[in-house]
Structure formats: structure tokens, C-alpha cells
Design a protein around this motif. Structure first.
Motif, PDB file in Angstrom:
ATOM      1  N   MET A   1      81.899   2.129  73.789  1.00 11.82           N
ATOM      2  CA  MET A   1      82.379   3.228  72.950  1.00 11.82           C
ATOM      3  C   MET A   1      82.996   4.295  73.855  1.00 11.82           C
ATOM      4  SD  MET A   1      80.375   5.598  70.183  1.00 11.82           S
ATOM      5  CE  MET A   1      79.527   4.161  69.606  1.00 11.82           C
ATOM      6  N   ASN A   2      84.100   4.845  73.394  1.00 13.61           N
ATOM      7  CA  ASN A   2      84.736   5.848  74.237  1.00 13.61           C
ATOM      8  C   ASN A   2      84.402   7.255  73.753  1.00 13.61           C
ATOM      9  OD1 ASN A   2      86.592   6.777  72.289  1.00 13.61           O
ATOM     10  ND2 ASN A   2      87.994   5.119  72.750  1.00 13.61           N
ATOM     11  N   ASN A   3      84.907   8.214  74.482  1.00 17.24           N
ATOM     12  CA  ASN A   3      84.616   9.616  74.223  1.00 17.24           C
ATOM     13  C   ASN A   3      85.079  10.066  72.839  1.00 17.24           C
ATOM     14  OD1 ASN A   3      83.755  12.247  74.916  1.00 17.24           O
ATOM     15  ND2 ASN A   3      85.843  12.785  75.471  1.00 17.24           N
ATOM     16  N   ILE A   4      86.221   9.577  72.385  1.00 13.96           N
ATOM     17  CA  ILE A   4      86.737   9.987  71.073  1.00 13.96           C
ATOM     18  C   ILE A   4      85.803   9.526  69.959  1.00 13.96           C
ATOM     19  CG2 ILE A   4      88.660   9.778  69.438  1.00 13.96           C
ATOM     20  CD1 ILE A   4      90.518   9.538  71.860  1.00 13.96           C
ATOM     21  N   ASN A   5      85.315   8.309  70.061  1.00 15.85           N
ATOM     22  CA  ASN A   5      84.380   7.803  69.056  1.00 15.85           C
ATOM     23  C   ASN A   5      83.100   8.656  69.048  1.00 15.85           C
ATOM     24  OD1 ASN A   5      86.051   5.403  70.088  1.00 15.85           O
ATOM     25  ND2 ASN A   5      85.323   4.713  68.106  1.00 15.85           N
ATOM     26  N   GLN A   6      82.607   9.003  70.237  1.00 15.26           N
ATOM     27  CA  GLN A   6      81.399   9.820  70.327  1.00 15.26           C
ATOM     28  C   GLN A   6      81.633  11.209  69.746  1.00 15.26           C
ATOM     29  OE1 GLN A   6      78.290   8.693  71.317  1.00 15.26           O
ATOM     30  NE2 GLN A   6      77.691  10.644  70.420  1.00 15.26           N
ATOM     31  N   GLN A   7      82.824  11.730  69.907  1.00 16.12           N
ATOM     32  CA  GLN A   7      83.146  13.046  69.332  1.00 16.12           C
ATOM     33  C   GLN A   7      83.012  13.015  67.806  1.00 16.12           C
ATOM     34  OE1 GLN A   7      86.902  14.720  70.670  1.00 16.12           O
ATOM     35  NE2 GLN A   7      86.567  13.898  72.709  1.00 16.12           N
ATOM     36  N   ILE A   8      83.448  11.926  67.201  1.00 13.72           N
ATOM     37  CA  ILE A   8      83.332  11.802  65.738  1.00 13.72           C
ATOM     38  C   ILE A   8      81.860  11.808  65.333  1.00 13.72           C
ATOM     39  CG2 ILE A   8      83.743  10.275  63.743  1.00 13.72           C
ATOM     40  CD1 ILE A   8      86.301  11.629  64.786  1.00 13.72           C
ATOM     41  N   ILE A   9      81.044  11.062  66.045  1.00 11.28           N
ATOM     42  CA  ILE A   9      79.602  11.022  65.761  1.00 11.28           C
ATOM     43  C   ILE A   9      79.008  12.416  65.904  1.00 11.28           C
ATOM     44  CG2 ILE A   9      77.368  10.146  66.570  1.00 11.28           C
ATOM     45  CD1 ILE A   9      78.943   7.562  67.416  1.00 11.28           C
ATOM     46  N   ASP A  10      79.350  13.105  66.995  1.00 12.95           N
ATOM     47  CA  ASP A  10      78.809  14.439  67.246  1.00 12.95           C
ATOM     48  C   ASP A  10      79.247  15.434  66.172  1.00 12.95           C
ATOM     49  OD1 ASP A  10      77.657  13.365  69.527  1.00 12.95           O
ATOM     50  OD2 ASP A  10      79.156  14.197  70.895  1.00 12.95           O
ATOM     51  N   LEU A  11      80.506  15.347  65.755  1.00 10.55           N
ATOM     52  CA  LEU A  11      80.994  16.246  64.714  1.00 10.55           C
ATOM     53  C   LEU A  11      80.277  15.998  63.389  1.00 10.55           C
ATOM     54  CD1 LEU A  11      84.803  16.177  65.525  1.00 10.55           C
ATOM     55  CD2 LEU A  11      83.303  18.187  65.661  1.00 10.55           C
ATOM     56  N   ARG A  12      80.062  14.734  63.070  1.00  7.42           N
ATOM     57  CA  ARG A  12      79.354  14.424  61.818  1.00  7.42           C
ATOM     58  C   ARG A  12      77.930  14.967  61.868  1.00  7.42           C
ATOM     59  NH1 ARG A  12      75.968  10.776  60.070  1.00  7.42           N
ATOM     60  NH2 ARG A  12      76.253   9.315  61.783  1.00  7.42           N
ATOM     61  N   LYS A  13      77.271  14.794  63.013  1.00 12.20           N
ATOM     62  CA  LYS A  13      75.905  15.305  63.152  1.00 12.20           C
ATOM     63  C   LYS A  13      75.884  16.828  63.077  1.00 12.20           C
ATOM     64  CE  LYS A  13      74.038  11.365  65.620  1.00 12.20           C
ATOM     65  NZ  LYS A  13      73.536  10.843  66.903  1.00 12.20           N
ATOM     66  N   GLU A  14      76.911  17.472  63.622  1.00 13.19           N
ATOM     67  CA  GLU A  14      77.015  18.930  63.555  1.00 13.19           C
ATOM     68  C   GLU A  14      77.072  19.415  62.102  1.00 13.19           C
ATOM     69  OE1 GLU A  14      80.309  22.318  64.695  1.00 13.19           O
ATOM     70  OE2 GLU A  14      80.137  20.589  66.022  1.00 13.19           O
ATOM     71  N   THR A  15      77.744  18.644  61.258  1.00 13.32           N
ATOM     72  CA  THR A  15      77.866  19.033  59.849  1.00 13.32           C
ATOM     73  C   THR A  15      76.608  18.705  59.052  1.00 13.32           C
ATOM     74  OG1 THR A  15      78.818  16.912  59.163  1.00 13.32           O
ATOM     75  CG2 THR A  15      80.367  18.645  59.861  1.00 13.32           C
ATOM     76  N   LYS A  16      75.738  17.883  59.630  1.00 16.49           N
ATOM     77  CA  LYS A  16      74.509  17.434  58.956  1.00 16.49           C
ATOM     78  C   LYS A  16      74.808  16.627  57.690  1.00 16.49           C
ATOM     79  CE  LYS A  16      71.534  21.102  60.737  1.00 16.49           C
ATOM     80  NZ  LYS A  16      72.403  21.819  61.615  1.00 16.49           N
ATOM     81  N   LEU A  17      75.974  15.991  57.677  1.00 18.01           N
ATOM     82  CA  LEU A  17      76.355  15.136  56.551  1.00 18.01           C
ATOM     83  C   LEU A  17      76.139  13.678  56.921  1.00 18.01           C
ATOM     84  CD1 LEU A  17      79.781  16.784  55.593  1.00 18.01           C
ATOM     85  CD2 LEU A  17      77.596  17.063  54.412  1.00 18.01           C
ATOM     86  N   ASN A  18      75.784  12.861  55.927  1.00 21.06           N
ATOM     87  CA  ASN A  18      75.735  11.428  56.196  1.00 21.06           C
ATOM     88  C   ASN A  18      77.173  10.886  56.195  1.00 21.06           C
ATOM     89  OD1 ASN A  18      76.544  10.888  53.499  1.00 21.06           O
ATOM     90  ND2 ASN A  18      74.413  10.784  52.818  1.00 21.06           N
ATOM     91  N   ARG A  19      77.331   9.632  56.546  1.00 17.24           N
ATOM     92  CA  ARG A  19      78.691   9.073  56.654  1.00 17.24           C
ATOM     93  C   ARG A  19      79.477   9.188  55.350  1.00 17.24           C
ATOM     94  NH1 ARG A  19      75.915   4.923  59.805  1.00 17.24           N
ATOM     95  NH2 ARG A  19      76.473   5.265  61.985  1.00 17.24           N
TER      96      ARG A  19
END
Length: 67
Positions: A1-19
């Protein structure tokens, strides 16, 4: 997994929203979010920046409304 993919995960977790809620909120198909987070596909580099911008904008608007 690259950095861009991890950024998406981190942003989603920041919002506290599920997928599902994240995909609906930002207008991105659920399958696309799943593929990005699993590393099966990589979003264009500008996508995490746009999502981050939207998150920050919504925070500012919500803070102004609470004042």
C-alpha cells in the motif's frame, strides 16, 4: 500500500465515518473507497487533498454556526 492509499484511510478515520457513510458524504462509490483502502487501486494524488480541504471547510462552517 502506498502513501496515498494510507491518506484515504487516515482521512476517513479522522471523520469517524464508516466506509459507507464516507462514500456517501463525499460522493465516491463505496467500491472505490474499498479498493483504495485495500490497495487494489490508487486514487489520483489530488483526491486526498480535496477530501482534506472539504473536511477543513466543513469544520470551519460548523464552528461559525456554533458561535
Amino acid at each position: 500500500m502506498n502513501n496515498i492509499n494510507q491518506q484515504i484511510i487516515d482521512l476517513r478515520k479522522e471523520t469517524k465515518l464508516n466506509r459507507k457513510a464516507f462514500s456517501e458524504h463525499f460522493g465516491i462509490p463505496l467500491r472505490t473507497i474499498e479498493d483504495w483502502e485495500a490497495g487494489r487501486r490508487t486514487p489520483p494524488e489530488y483526491i486526498p487533498r480535496l477530501i482534506k480541504y472539504q473536511i477543513e471547510y466543513e469544520k470551519l462552517v460548523n464552528d461559525k454556526m456554533e458561535d
